[in-house]
Design a protein around this motif. Structure first.
Motif, PDB file in Angstrom:
ATOM      1  N   ASP A 181       0.847  -1.188   0.000  1.00  0.00           N
ATOM      2  CA  ASP A 181       0.000   0.000   0.000  1.00  0.00           C
ATOM      3  C   ASP A 181       0.887   1.244   0.000  1.00  0.00           C
ATOM      4  OD1 ASP A 181      -1.842   2.005   0.401  1.00  0.00           O
ATOM      5  OD2 ASP A 181      -2.494   1.312   2.377  1.00  0.00           O
ATOM      6  N   LEU A 182       0.782   2.038  -1.052  1.00  0.00           N
ATOM      7  CA  LEU A 182       1.564   3.281  -1.170  1.00  0.00           C
ATOM      8  C   LEU A 182       0.652   4.506  -1.157  1.00  0.00           C
ATOM      9  CD1 LEU A 182       4.132   2.219  -3.936  1.00  0.00           C
ATOM     10  CD2 LEU A 182       4.384   2.065  -1.456  1.00  0.00           C
ATOM     11  N   SER A 183      -0.558   4.354  -0.648  1.00  0.00           N
ATOM     12  CA  SER A 183      -1.526   5.445  -0.688  1.00  0.00           C
ATOM     13  C   SER A 183      -1.112   6.646   0.159  1.00  0.00           C
ATOM     14  CB  SER A 183      -2.906   4.941  -0.235  1.00  0.00           C
ATOM     15  OG  SER A 183      -2.856   4.454   1.098  1.00  0.00           O
ATOM     16  N   HIS A 184      -0.161   6.458   1.059  1.00  0.00           N
ATOM     17  CA  HIS A 184       0.321   7.560   1.894  1.00  0.00           C
ATOM     18  C   HIS A 184       1.264   8.490   1.135  1.00  0.00           C
ATOM     19  CE1 HIS A 184       3.150   4.279   1.946  1.00  0.00           C
ATOM     20  NE2 HIS A 184       4.117   5.122   2.286  1.00  0.00           N
ATOM     21  N   LEU A 185       1.791   8.043  -0.004  1.00  0.00           N
ATOM     22  CA  LEU A 185       2.701   8.873  -0.792  1.00  0.00           C
ATOM     23  C   LEU A 185       1.903   9.758  -1.745  1.00  0.00           C
ATOM     24  CD1 LEU A 185       5.558   6.327  -1.587  1.00  0.00           C
ATOM     25  CD2 LEU A 185       5.322   7.884   0.362  1.00  0.00           C
ATOM     26  N   THR A 186       2.406  10.972  -1.964  1.00  0.00           N
ATOM     27  CA  THR A 186       1.684  11.979  -2.748  1.00  0.00           C
ATOM     28  C   THR A 186       2.405  12.293  -4.043  1.00  0.00           C
ATOM     29  OG1 THR A 186       2.858  13.847  -1.750  1.00  0.00           O
ATOM     30  CG2 THR A 186       0.926  13.002  -0.558  1.00  0.00           C
ATOM     31  N   ARG A 187       1.745  13.047  -4.900  1.00  0.00           N
ATOM     32  CA  ARG A 187       2.383  13.492  -6.139  1.00  0.00           C
ATOM     33  C   ARG A 187       3.633  14.316  -5.827  1.00  0.00           C
ATOM     34  NH1 ARG A 187       4.025  11.592 -10.010  1.00  0.00           N
ATOM     35  NH2 ARG A 187       2.078  10.421  -9.933  1.00  0.00           N
ATOM     36  N   ALA A 188       3.597  15.076  -4.764  1.00  0.00           N
ATOM     37  CA  ALA A 188       4.783  15.853  -4.368  1.00  0.00           C
ATOM     38  C   ALA A 188       5.950  14.931  -4.039  1.00  0.00           C
ATOM     39  CB  ALA A 188       4.448  16.748  -3.170  1.00  0.00           C
ATOM     40  N   ASP A 189       5.657  13.781  -3.417  1.00  0.00           N
ATOM     41  CA  ASP A 189       6.729  12.808  -3.144  1.00  0.00           C
ATOM     42  C   ASP A 189       7.318  12.295  -4.458  1.00  0.00           C
ATOM     43  OD1 ASP A 189       6.587  12.705  -0.277  1.00  0.00           O
ATOM     44  OD2 ASP A 189       4.755  11.530  -0.450  1.00  0.00           O
ATOM     45  N   TYR A 190       6.446  11.960  -5.406  1.00  0.00           N
ATOM     46  CA  TYR A 190       6.905  11.387  -6.666  1.00  0.00           C
ATOM     47  C   TYR A 190       7.575  12.409  -7.580  1.00  0.00           C
ATOM     48  CZ  TYR A 190       4.363   7.141  -5.394  1.00  0.00           C
ATOM     49  OH  TYR A 190       3.926   6.007  -4.761  1.00  0.00           O
TER      50      TYR A 190
ATOM     51  N   GLN B  94      15.713 -18.809   5.554  1.00  0.00           N
ATOM     52  CA  GLN B  94      15.486 -18.127   6.829  1.00  0.00           C
ATOM     53  C   GLN B  94      16.433 -16.923   6.999  1.00  0.00           C
ATOM     54  OE1 GLN B  94      15.878 -21.527   9.560  1.00  0.00           O
ATOM     55  NE2 GLN B  94      13.650 -21.625   9.653  1.00  0.00           N
ATOM     56  N   PRO B  95      16.279 -15.930   6.133  1.00  0.00           N
ATOM     57  CA  PRO B  95      17.202 -14.793   6.164  1.00  0.00           C
ATOM     58  C   PRO B  95      17.106 -13.986   7.460  1.00  0.00           C
ATOM     59  CG  PRO B  95      15.341 -14.339   4.733  1.00  0.00           C
ATOM     60  CD  PRO B  95      15.242 -15.781   5.106  1.00  0.00           C
ATOM     61  N   ARG B  96      18.255 -13.527   7.911  1.00  0.00           N
ATOM     62  CA  ARG B  96      18.298 -12.666   9.092  1.00  0.00           C
ATOM     63  C   ARG B  96      18.522 -11.203   8.709  1.00  0.00           C
ATOM     64  NH1 ARG B  96      22.767 -14.746  12.971  1.00  0.00           N
ATOM     65  NH2 ARG B  96      23.889 -14.726  10.995  1.00  0.00           N
ATOM     66  N   ILE B  97      19.316 -10.974   7.638  1.00  0.00           N
ATOM     67  CA  ILE B  97      19.609  -9.608   7.216  1.00  0.00           C
ATOM     68  C   ILE B  97      19.272  -9.447   5.741  1.00  0.00           C
ATOM     69  CG2 ILE B  97      21.389  -7.850   6.900  1.00  0.00           C
ATOM     70  CD1 ILE B  97      22.875  -9.010   9.261  1.00  0.00           C
ATOM     71  N   CYS B  98      18.403  -8.473   5.451  1.00  0.00           N
ATOM     72  CA  CYS B  98      18.026  -8.130   4.079  1.00  0.00           C
ATOM     73  C   CYS B  98      18.460  -6.703   3.821  1.00  0.00           C
ATOM     74  CB  CYS B  98      16.519  -8.252   3.875  1.00  0.00           C
ATOM     75  SG  CYS B  98      15.843  -9.863   4.332  1.00  0.00           S
ATOM     76  N   LEU B  99      18.985  -6.451   2.644  1.00  0.00           N
ATOM     77  CA  LEU B  99      19.473  -5.116   2.300  1.00  0.00           C
ATOM     78  C   LEU B  99      19.017  -4.751   0.898  1.00  0.00           C
ATOM     79  CD1 LEU B  99      21.275  -2.577   2.686  1.00  0.00           C
ATOM     80  CD2 LEU B  99      23.227  -3.973   1.923  1.00  0.00           C
ATOM     81  N   GLU B 100      18.288  -3.642   0.801  1.00  0.00           N
ATOM     82  CA  GLU B 100      17.924  -3.113  -0.514  1.00  0.00           C
ATOM     83  C   GLU B 100      18.732  -1.857  -0.776  1.00  0.00           C
ATOM     84  OE1 GLU B 100      14.269  -1.483  -3.314  1.00  0.00           O
ATOM     85  OE2 GLU B 100      13.873  -1.822  -1.185  1.00  0.00           O
ATOM     86  N   ILE B 101      19.356  -1.795  -1.941  1.00  0.00           N
ATOM     87  CA  ILE B 101      20.108  -0.619  -2.364  1.00  0.00           C
ATOM     88  C   ILE B 101      19.202   0.228  -3.249  1.00  0.00           C
ATOM     89  CG2 ILE B 101      22.167   0.204  -3.547  1.00  0.00           C
ATOM     90  CD1 ILE B 101      22.772  -1.472  -1.057  1.00  0.00           C
ATOM     91  N   GLY B 102      19.079   1.514  -2.933  1.00  0.00           N
ATOM     92  CA  GLY B 102      18.227   2.403  -3.716  1.00  0.00           C
ATOM     93  C   GLY B 102      16.762   2.086  -3.527  1.00  0.00           C
ATOM     94  N   SER B 103      16.284   2.204  -2.301  1.00  0.00           N
ATOM     95  CA  SER B 103      14.935   1.725  -1.974  1.00  0.00           C
ATOM     96  C   SER B 103      13.812   2.616  -2.493  1.00  0.00           C
ATOM     97  CB  SER B 103      14.794   1.563  -0.457  1.00  0.00           C
ATOM     98  OG  SER B 103      15.047   2.789   0.208  1.00  0.00           O
ATOM     99  N   GLY B 104      14.095   3.874  -2.798  1.00  0.00           N
ATOM    100  CA  GLY B 104      13.065   4.747  -3.359  1.00  0.00           C
ATOM    101  C   GLY B 104      11.844   4.848  -2.475  1.00  0.00           C
ATOM    102  N   SER B 105      10.710   4.384  -2.980  1.00  0.00           N
ATOM    103  CA  SER B 105       9.447   4.454  -2.241  1.00  0.00           C
ATOM    104  C   SER B 105       9.368   3.454  -1.099  1.00  0.00           C
ATOM    105  CB  SER B 105       8.275   4.208  -3.194  1.00  0.00           C
ATOM    106  OG  SER B 105       8.300   2.860  -3.655  1.00  0.00           O
ATOM    107  N   GLY B 106      10.231   2.449  -1.098  1.00  0.00           N
ATOM    108  CA  GLY B 106      10.173   1.389  -0.102  1.00  0.00           C
ATOM    109  C   GLY B 106       9.277   0.226  -0.509  1.00  0.00           C
TER     110      GLY B 106
END
Length: 217
Positions: free
Chosen positions: A6-15, A43-55
Motif C-alpha cells: 500500500d503506497l496510498s500515503h505517498l503523494t504526487r509531491a513525493d513522486y 530463513q534470512p536474518r539480514i536483508c538489504l535493498e540498495i536504492g529503496s526509493g518508495s520502499g
C-alpha cells in the motif's frame, strides 16, 4: 498472490523527487514472489535493498518473509526516498530501516558476508556520462535512472561489493536491461566473485527488455 504494498500515503509531491514504482519495480516484485519459497527456506536474518526509493520492494519482501523475521535495511542517496521508505514500512506494518547513503558504502565492513538477501534495481538507463554523474551528485529523482554510457556506471560499483556482502546462503537480485550486456555481467560475477547466476524473470515493457538476475554462491 501477495498484494502490492500500500503506497496510498505517498503523494504526487513525493513522486516529484522519488521514483514512482513502474514496470522495473513490478518485474522485481514478481521475481521475488516466484522465489518466495526459496527465500523463506534460507530463513534470512539480514536483508538489504540498495536504492529503496518508495520502499515498495522491501515492504513486499517483508510480506513474503514476515515483518518480524529479519532485519530490513534500505539505503538511498536521496533523503526524501529514505523518508518515503520509512513511511511505507509503517503503512505496511514492516519495520524498514532506511539509511541515507550511497549504495552500501557505510555497511560493507559491518555486514561482511552477512547479507542473506540483497536487492538492487539500479539506474540502468544508458545516458551521457556527465548526466549520470550529475544525477548521483544531485541525489534526486534522476539519480534513480541515469546510468551512464552503458547504463552500468552505478551498478558496476555495487557489483564489486557483492562478493563481500553476501552470506554463504545469500541471494542477490539485480534488475537490468538488455543494453547492460547480461552475459558479461554473469561472466564477471562468476569469474571475479565465484557467484552463480540465472535469469529469474524477463519481460518487455515498451522499448525496454527487463531482466531480473539472481546470484548465489
Amino acid at each position: 498472490m501477495i498484494p502490492t504494498p500500500d503506497l496510498s500515503h505517498l503523494t504526487r509531491a513525493d513522486y516529484d523527487h522519488v521514483y514512482e514504482p513502474a514496470e522495473d519495480t513490478f518485474v522485481l516484485l514478481d521475481a521475488l514472489e516466484e522465489d518466495a519459497q526459496s527465500l523463506r527456506t534460507i530463513q534470512p536474518r539480514i536483508c538489504l535493498e540498495i536504492g529503496s526509493g518508495s520502499g515498495c520492494v522491501s515492504a513486499f519482501l517483508g510480506a513474503i518473509l514476515g515483518s518480524s523475521s529479519a532485519l530490513y535495511l534500505c539505503t538511498d542517496i536521496n533523503s526524501r526516498a529514505t523518508r518515503c521508505t520509512f513511511l511505507t514500512g509503517q503503512q505496511n506494518k514492516v519495520s524498514l530501516n532506511p539509511i541515507n547513503a550511497s549504495l552500501a558504502q557505510p555497511l560493507v565492513k559491518r555486514l561482511a558476508n552477512s547479507v542473506d538477501i540483497l536487492l538492487f534495481n539500479p539506474p540502468y538507463v544508458p545516458t551521457y556520462e556527465e548526466e549520470a554523474i550529475d544525477a548521483q551528485h544531485g541525489a534526486d529523482l534522476s539519480g534513480s535512472w541515469a546510468g551512464g554510457s552503458d547504463g552500468m556506471r552505478v551498478t558496476d560499483i555495487l557489483l564489486g561489493q557483492v562478493g563481500n556482502l553476501l552470506s554463504p546462503k545469500g541471494h542477490f537480485y539485480l534488475v537490468a536491461v538488455k543494453q547492460n550486456n547480461i552475459p558479461e555481467i554473469q561472466r564477471l560475477m562468476q569469474s571475479e566473485h565465484g557467484l552463480r547466476s540465472q535469469i529469474v524473470l524477463q519481460r518487455r515493457a515498451g522499448r525496454e527488455h527487463l531482466f531480473v538476475l539472481k546470484f548465489t554462491r
